[in-house]
Design an enzyme around this catalytic site. Structure first.
Site, short mmCIF file in Angstrom:
data_model
loop_
_atom_site.label_atom_id
_atom_site.label_comp_id
_atom_site.label_asym_id
_atom_site.label_seq_id
_atom_site.Cartn_x
_atom_site.Cartn_y
_atom_site.Cartn_z
N LYS A 25 -19.56 -36.87 -33.16
CA LYS A 25 -20.52 -37.12 -32.09
C LYS A 25 -19.96 -38.12 -31.08
O LYS A 25 -20.00 -37.91 -29.88
CB LYS A 25 -21.83 -37.64 -32.70
CG LYS A 25 -22.96 -37.72 -31.72
CD LYS A 25 -24.24 -38.26 -32.38
CE LYS A 25 -24.85 -37.22 -33.32
NZ LYS A 25 -25.86 -37.82 -34.21
N ARG B 2 -27.26 -43.85 -34.17
CA ARG B 2 -27.06 -42.64 -34.97
C ARG B 2 -25.72 -42.68 -35.72
O ARG B 2 -24.74 -43.17 -35.18
CB ARG B 2 -26.99 -41.39 -34.09
CG ARG B 2 -28.25 -41.08 -33.36
CD ARG B 2 -27.98 -39.86 -32.45
NE ARG B 2 -28.89 -39.87 -31.33
CZ ARG B 2 -29.81 -38.92 -31.11
NH1 ARG B 2 -29.91 -37.90 -31.95
NH2 ARG B 2 -30.60 -38.99 -30.07
N GLY C 68 -28.21 -33.98 -41.56
CA GLY C 68 -29.36 -34.53 -42.28
C GLY C 68 -29.00 -35.47 -43.40
O GLY C 68 -29.86 -35.94 -44.14
N MET D 207 -27.31 -38.42 -43.20
CA MET D 207 -27.38 -39.86 -42.91
C MET D 207 -28.46 -40.15 -41.88
O MET D 207 -29.15 -39.24 -41.43
CB MET D 207 -26.00 -40.35 -42.48
CG MET D 207 -25.07 -40.42 -43.70
SD MET D 207 -23.42 -40.89 -43.26
CE MET D 207 -23.02 -39.66 -42.04
N ARG E 254 -21.32 -29.84 -29.28
CA ARG E 254 -20.36 -29.55 -30.35
C ARG E 254 -20.17 -28.04 -30.42
O ARG E 254 -20.98 -27.28 -29.91
CB ARG E 254 -20.86 -30.09 -31.69
CG ARG E 254 -22.20 -29.53 -32.10
CD ARG E 254 -22.71 -30.21 -33.36
NE ARG E 254 -24.11 -29.84 -33.58
CZ ARG E 254 -24.87 -30.41 -34.52
NH1 ARG E 254 -24.38 -31.35 -35.31
NH2 ARG E 254 -26.13 -30.03 -34.67
N HIS F 161 -10.06 -10.87 -65.58
CA HIS F 161 -9.90 -9.43 -65.38
C HIS F 161 -10.96 -8.89 -64.42
O HIS F 161 -10.65 -8.19 -63.46
CB HIS F 161 -9.99 -8.72 -66.74
CG HIS F 161 -9.89 -7.23 -66.63
ND1 HIS F 161 -11.00 -6.42 -66.52
CD2 HIS F 161 -8.82 -6.42 -66.56
CE1 HIS F 161 -10.60 -5.16 -66.42
NE2 HIS F 161 -9.28 -5.13 -66.44
N ARG G 113 0.46 -2.21 -60.61
CA ARG G 113 0.50 -2.49 -62.04
C ARG G 113 0.42 -1.17 -62.80
O ARG G 113 -0.64 -0.55 -62.82
CB ARG G 113 -0.66 -3.38 -62.45
CG ARG G 113 -0.76 -4.68 -61.70
CD ARG G 113 -2.02 -5.42 -62.17
NE ARG G 113 -2.37 -6.51 -61.27
CZ ARG G 113 -3.10 -6.37 -60.16
NH1 ARG G 113 -3.53 -5.18 -59.80
NH2 ARG G 113 -3.37 -7.43 -59.43
N SER H 29 9.65 -11.26 -56.38
CA SER H 29 8.23 -11.32 -56.05
C SER H 29 7.61 -12.40 -56.91
O SER H 29 7.68 -12.34 -58.14
CB SER H 29 7.57 -9.97 -56.31
OG SER H 29 6.19 -10.09 -56.07
N THR I 250 2.48 -15.68 -58.87
CA THR I 250 2.00 -17.06 -58.93
C THR I 250 0.82 -17.24 -59.88
O THR I 250 0.49 -18.37 -60.21
CB THR I 250 1.65 -17.60 -57.53
OG1 THR I 250 0.86 -16.62 -56.86
CG2 THR I 250 2.91 -17.87 -56.74
N CYS J 266 3.03 -11.93 -54.96
CA CYS J 266 2.03 -10.92 -55.31
C CYS J 266 0.93 -11.50 -56.20
O CYS J 266 0.10 -10.77 -56.72
CB CYS J 266 2.66 -9.72 -55.98
SG CYS J 266 3.48 -10.12 -57.53
N TYR K 73 7.00 -11.66 -47.25
CA TYR K 73 5.67 -11.05 -47.22
C TYR K 73 4.75 -11.68 -48.25
O TYR K 73 5.20 -12.34 -49.19
CB TYR K 73 5.74 -9.53 -47.44
CG TYR K 73 6.16 -9.12 -48.84
CD1 TYR K 73 5.23 -9.00 -49.87
CD2 TYR K 73 7.50 -8.87 -49.14
CE1 TYR K 73 5.60 -8.64 -51.15
CE2 TYR K 73 7.90 -8.51 -50.41
CZ TYR K 73 6.94 -8.40 -51.42
OH TYR K 73 7.32 -8.04 -52.69
#
Lengths: 883, 883
Positions: B26, B95, B104, B106, B351, B467, B573, B773, B776, B840, B860
């Site tokens: 603000k 404010r 809302g 504070m 804003r 899964h 898969r 590949s 992760t 992947c 990729y």
């Protein structure tokens, strides 16, 4: 032009003892002895590189051919004999010789160069027709087998038939005429069987023999042997072509083998056997009983024979002189092959002799005392693993063994006793003075008491780092683990091996050093620790820079380890203390608590037990650091499995049985190894760690009051992020401050590094830690993504197929897991100069891994009590090796 | 001296819109608007740093005090009013304003500076006694609550009592006298309740108000809000002290809120509400119905009201001019608060306005077309995750919802239907046209058909990468996972939530975007893909450098993904293909085969199925790469669980039931995640991979004959050592060569990097791989030592306690797992310049992780079909962000 051939003779020697990779062990030592001016028949070595070259093209290149011919001429001029003709024919032995000894795996041809003409010349020259024709038929027999690929038995049985027809029982009773006939018959059989004439051109004989030896590198039994012993297939073998000398030319000839010291106990006494009028092969073949070379080599079976010392005093005196020279030169006990031809002594081979562990120790200490080796050289002579033989009882090597199965050699030593299938039975029978062997499908922490009561432990499942293996090594108990050939039915108290059933009370014997399971009770020999051992280990301690600690969870093991030289505890697993019957109920109550306050109430019951445990350990380690790991395993490991135990628990904590059953179900994990354990428990239930740290602090304060010098190190397991450690550090330090009040109390607080993420972020973690301890068991599991409990299924195949060089749970994987250990050590030290770094995984007691730990500069290793001496020696060797 | 206070006024402005961290959102925007010369009442901002400083000491330092006094003087001179006295009294609004909006959470105080004297001056100056006293009583009411900590209700009920006594229903019907009385009564109540006199010194009022706003940063609801929204506690809030302007001084006054475009659909129309003679709070409080500012803001409930355009045409014209200026300046749709005092327009706040995803898209595209933003700026305006709203059906926002439970928002979209507990029932009911929701404890590969048939899936266990979650995201089905509040009893076909039981056939609705489980059937809105979407995504494609592939296991998903812009398959898969009923028996026969030849026989049955699967996928991906992962899961995942299925299998392969049961027992693993799976199966049973590669090659050759451009990439999972890959490469290349005969066939062969050891030894591995590949999911599990199936138990607590910043299975752990990904990429590329590198794991579809992948230069990312557009946008944003 590459050099493919190396000569050795008194006139010209091109190799030396350090060229084993190129010349093989035998070739390098022949060259060395020639250089020293020792009486070695001249010859030449075709290199291992020539072998590799031959394997590729299956032919000899021109350079090799030329160099062999040149080397051959040198032998002719050195001996004054001619190969393939003349009145003084030169004969050769052709032997394989790889980098490392592969006994009996590859082939040898003797007396090469004989044919129908040279045999006559040899006969004339030696004035011994029988010798000449015996040599010829021996040559044909060997050559047909080794080079021409004929079965050994065909010619051998012809010989046997002849002896039978003549009514004699020994070759020595055959005469020249017999051998002449035999040669004729042999040649016919060979032509029939192989469709080829036996080669009469000595040069052709030689090239085919060299080819055959190179080829034998890849015969199935050599390949198998290499696989079993981890020898790479691309090393190749060398070939040694050496002028023959004859121990079988008459009664002024002999051949024999001797050791410069006693290989069974290491005593400084010259020791050996010989045969008059024989070739070396005859000693090995065991056709005639060899005679002792001197008084002290006599035993019950050869006491009546004349010694070499008596029979050929001059040659013996010369041999005595030479063996002393060789021992000094090689700085080690030697195993020597010799031949005496017409009273002249020749050396055919020398090498460091194989020996028992006790002998090795004695020899090393004596050699140092005699000024032959330095302390460092003495230390390098003993394989640290061999110390296991000294630290544990072992099977009487002379006893007969009926081996019924083989498992993993999980914890060394030997033990015999009656089979029991339940830990309770083991305990009660042990109390009644009965020796027992505990046989289980697999062990769990509930079996600790039974394991302690047993002579040895046998399991059907689990690997080298299974619960049974780890605990047994800690206790110094023999253990054979993962013996999949046995079927354990503990309900009916039987064990089936093959088609035989064993019941409770039957005797078996285990050899934890070999993994053998033996029927009946085999006598054992006690451990052999003595003054030599103490002296030797003191040298190791002088030189090593790595500290050696132990993994011990109770006062008894701690005392054992200190006795073995442990300089502290590197890992005290507190959870092992939870399983004793009077505690486990409180542990389970804690797990089932439905509020923090209820959990605290249950934990309060455990506190006094933990405190007493720690006091006992502090006392045993007076003045030495004690690293205590807070609770690590997932809570479900403590839950009851049997209905009866579940009922007891329900009653104890006053809930319905259903609640217990649901709780057990709820706590089940798919991958407990990666589950809610270690510091994750500490974060979610801080009251558990708070209780443990309270017990440590109270125990320390009381011990200090009793005059004990306590040095606790509090260790937080399974940290993955610096935040986990900082949160717990804050909570635990606050607890300690509160408990100690205004009393002085020094401690360290640190963490296990056992997850890849912890290693990667070690710099951050180090800012909250006084020490790192690498838990390389779990770090190996996570880095490889390999559960040690499940790996058995394929790890054996992985190692036999050379996918992995060795079991990564036994020897640290330096390239992968080791990379993380090194990285984390560097990062941790950069971030916190004061940090102390050690390793407490099973690898801490394995020599190759210890060498690695030394190289990357860890402060200490920690291992099970019985491996402490092994680690001390390995640490000393690491210093010497990496100088 | 630090600067704690920043002024804003037409004379002097010290901040700007980029200083949000210091001035709050603000404060930064008020400064920005002042700088632009817009009609903003002057004031000053006390910084967030002052807040932090205050939190530490609980007092204001001298510098802050001095700077506030100076800034106050500037406001006095700018307004010509005096604070705390004089005939033209200056009043303030006070404010809070944090870095990010915390609506809302504070506190705010208006009309600060009034007391018994200044109220009279205000009355005189405004010539409006009622207004002055109304303002005073409003001030006391707010101040008592916010600053003095009194409950809101006490003074409010006094006001209500008064209205009741006077028989009026609205504040507007009260007069000056009423308010005067009220002020008196208020003061008495405050003195009674708090024991303190209401402060009459305006300076004291001001300091206490600032203190209260700073204090409100740590009130319980603000702390909770921060936790839920991941806002750090050490940011603090700023305080804005601003001269009051009055929308409630008479009928030439008004206050309102407007949006520069429609926030619900993005249409370019000015849009807002206002109230005549009111303060801002009155609009929010909903006491009076606000009027539309213009024609197009009219709706059914306010159609009869006069618009601002009609009522105050001059102010409206000015507002129109200003909103256009602001939108151009901020380059985004604005949400503006304004007040009109005596026909003069003031802006109190602007804003970027909140909006729906559809609106966001339309606005971004329109702003670009209007030349207000560049393409890059337009791309940055949309949170990639918001696209989910466009790609999936969603709940009608106007419908009422009876939320009965909340689980993890595992796969976005909304679905309603009848509860079923078994996959078979889902399939058959779906075939009969019934919409169903599949409810399971957890799903397994056997549930695939049932999941496909269901509108949405609900599970009681499992996390964001369970899964159910992974498969549902792949299918684009809504899924709520790990909803521990429900108790599923699939045997009795009931589900219990709290104390209510639901049975099969009951209606429920799931919102997979929020995790809500709702009773009954809530109406849903369809996905909203349109021309704007296509245009916007084309911009993203133009700019991004990362390719985006998809994880798809069958032709249908592949087609969906290509429609969404997938540029290839990053992970197919193959094991998902094994579960169809006609195949699973052959799979199980293969597992139970007791010889290689028997196994090959069973595999032969599977070959034609696999081949057809691959042909379908190649066709869908015509010309694009298809990365096929060979069998990965441990074999026991394919075994039957039910007795009936075991019996069927026993009959099928003609063995005893006992054999099946023993086999299932034998294959059990303690930690299947770390067990006999991936390439370990390929090494021990090469015939499995040989079959798969044969199927791929045959499928490719047939597809080529049919004119399809096939680009297969064969991927070997769970490699830990270069040797594993080199062994399998040799076997598989030989198979391919044999199958293809003399036909042309191009393919790549590479590996997953999903174990820490593979990442560490990537240089070695890269010499045998055409591509890497990064898996992760598994790499996160092993790097953290954290099983995603078991983590639920503590991960929630870890995140709520900030031990982890976020779920590492959702957003890539850049510091730990990311380190390995980066390291392996660098090492791999160094060793093999040609290597192609992608990801992947589930992270491939998560914007922060995609930004990381872009920064470390991957080629990729690959993600589930419905996340492809999200990844495309995230990849484009990564380029812009990291320029």
């Amino acid at each position: 032009m590459s050099k493919w051939v190396y000569s050795f003779s008194k006139e010209k020697t091109e190799g030396n003892k350090d060229m084993k990779n190129l010349l093989g062990g035998k070739g390098a030592n022949l060259a060395e002895m020639s250089s020293l001016g020792l009486p070695v028949p001249p010859g030449f070595t075709v290199t291992t590189e020539a072998c590799i070259d031959y394997q590729k093209t299956k032919s000899f290149n021109d350079d090799i051919k030329k160099q062999v011919e040149e080397a051959l001429k040198l032998v002719e001029s050195s001996t004054g004999k001619t190969f393939g003709g003349g009145d003084n024919p030169l004969l050769f032995s052709v032997r394989s010789g790889a980098r490392v000894s592969m006994p009996g795996m590859m082939d040898t041809v003797l007396n090469l160069g004989l044919n129908d003409e040279t045999v006559e010349a040899l006969s004339k020259k030696s004035d011994n027709e029988r010798f000449a024709w015996d040599s010829y038929r021996r040559f044909i027999q060997m050559y047909a087998n080794v080079v021409m690929g004929m079965s050994h038995s065909l010619l051998e049985s012809t010989l046997e038939d002849l002896k039978e027809a003549k009514g004699v029982d020994s070759d020595t009773k055959l005469d020249a005429k017999d051998f002449k006939n035999l040669v004729k018959v042999y040649k016919q059989i060979i032509a029939q069987e192989t469709g080829k004439k036996f080669p009469t051109d000595p040069m052709e004989q030689l090239w085919l023999a060299i080819e055959a030896v190179f080829g034998s590198w890849d015969n199935p039994r050599a390949i198998k042997y290499r696989q079993l012993n981890g020898i790479p297939g691309d090393w190749g073998t060398a070939v040694n072509v050496q002028a023959m000398v004859f121990g079988n030319m008459g009664d002024d000839c002999a051949t024999g083998v001797c050791f410069t010291r006693d290989p069974s106990n290491g005593e400084k006494k010259f020791f050996g056997e010989y045969l008059v009028n024989a070739q070396g092969e005859d000693v090995v073949a065991g056709i005639r009983t060899p005679a002792p070379i001197n008084e002290c080599s006599k035993n019950d079976s050869n006491r009546s024979e004349k010694t070499l010392e008596e029979y050929m005093p001059k040659a013996f005196a010369e041999l005595t002189d030479l063996y002393q020279q060789l021992e000094k030169h090689y700085k080690d006990m030697q195993d020597i092959e010799f031949t005496i031809e017409a009273n002249k002594l020749y050396l055919l081979q020398t090498r460091n002799g194989k020996r028992t562990a006790a002998a090795a120790l004695k020899i090393a200490v004596n050699l140092e005392e005699e000024g032959i080796v330095t302390k460092e050289e003495a230390l390098m002579q003993i394989d640290p693993e061999a110390l296991n033989q000294l630290l544990h009882p072992r099977l009487d090597p002379d006893a007969t063994k009926n081996i019924i199965a083989k498992g993993l050699p999980a914890s060394p030593g030997a033990g015999a006793g009656k089979i029991v299938f339940h830990s309770d039975d083991a305990t009660s029978m042990h109390e009644n003075g009965v020796k027992v062997i505990l046989v289980r499908q697999e062990t769990s922490p509930e079996d600790i008491a039974g394991m302690a009561a047993a002579q040895a432990i046998l399991t059907a499942r689990g690997g080298m780092t299974s619960h049974a293996a780890v605990v047994a090594r800690g206790m110094g108990k023999p253990c054979v683990a993962g013996c999949s050939e046995i079927l354990v039915d503990s309900k009916n108290r039987t064990m089936i091996v093959g088609d035989k059933k064993y019941v409770e009370g039957d005797f078996i014997t285990l050899d934890g050093g070999t993994g053998e399971v033996i029927e009946g009770e085999v006598p054992t020999l006690d451990a052999e620790i003595n003054a030599d051992f103490a002296k030797f280990m003191a040298w190791a301690d002088e030189i090593r820079t790595l500290r050696v600690r132990t993994n011990a969870d109770n006062p008894e093991d701690s005392e054992t380890a200190v006795k073995f030289g442990a300089e502290g505890i590197g890992l005290c697993r507190t959870e092992h203390m939870f399983f004793e019957p009077e505690r486990i109920l409180a542990v389970r109550e804690m797990i089932f608590a439905d509020s923090t306050s209820h959990r605290e109430k249950a934990l309060k019951k455990l506190l006094p037990y933990q405190k007493e445990d720690f006091k006992g350990i502090f006392k045993a380690l007076d003045g030495k650091p004690v690293n205590i790991r807070l609770l690590d395993p997932p809570l479900h490991e403590f839950l009851p499995h049997e209905l009866e135990d579940k009922k007891e628990l329900a009653e104890y904590i006053d809930v319905e049985l259903k609640t217990i059953e649901e709780g057990c179900e709820r706590l089940h994990e798919f991958n407990p190894m990666l589950g809610h354990r270690g510091c994750r428990l500490g974060i979610t239930y801080p009251e558990i760690y708070t209780m443990q740290v309270t017990a440590i602090t109270q125990a320390a304060l009381e011990s200090i009051d009793e005059g004990v010098d306590v040095r606790p190190e509090i260790m937080i397991p399974l940290v993955a992020t610096a935040k986990e450690l900082s949160i717990l550090r804050e909570i635990l330090v606050a607890t300690i401050e509160q408990v100690r009040g205004d009393k002085e109390f020094n401690y360290k607080l640190g963490t296990m590094i056992e997850l890849p993420r912890a290693a990667i972020t070690a710099a951050d973690i180090a800012t909250h830690a006084d020490f790192f301890s690498f838990g390389t068991n779990d770090l190996t599991q996570t880095t490889f993504g390999l559960s040690r409990d499940d790996a058995g299924r394929f790890l054996t195949e992985y190692i036999s197929k050379s996918v992995l060089p060795s079991d990564p749970f036994v020897s640290l994987d330096q390239e992968g897991v080791g990379y993380l250990v090194k990285f984390a050590t560097e990062q941790g030290r950069n971030a916190n100069k004061e940090i102390h770094v050690g390793i407490c995984g099973e690898h801490g007691g394995e020599p190759k891994s210890i060498d690695f730990c030394h190289r990357i500069g860890l402060d200490y290793v920690s291992c099970s009590p019985y491996r402490v001496p092994i680690a001390r020696l390995a640490a000393a060797q690491a210093v010497i090796r990496n100088k």
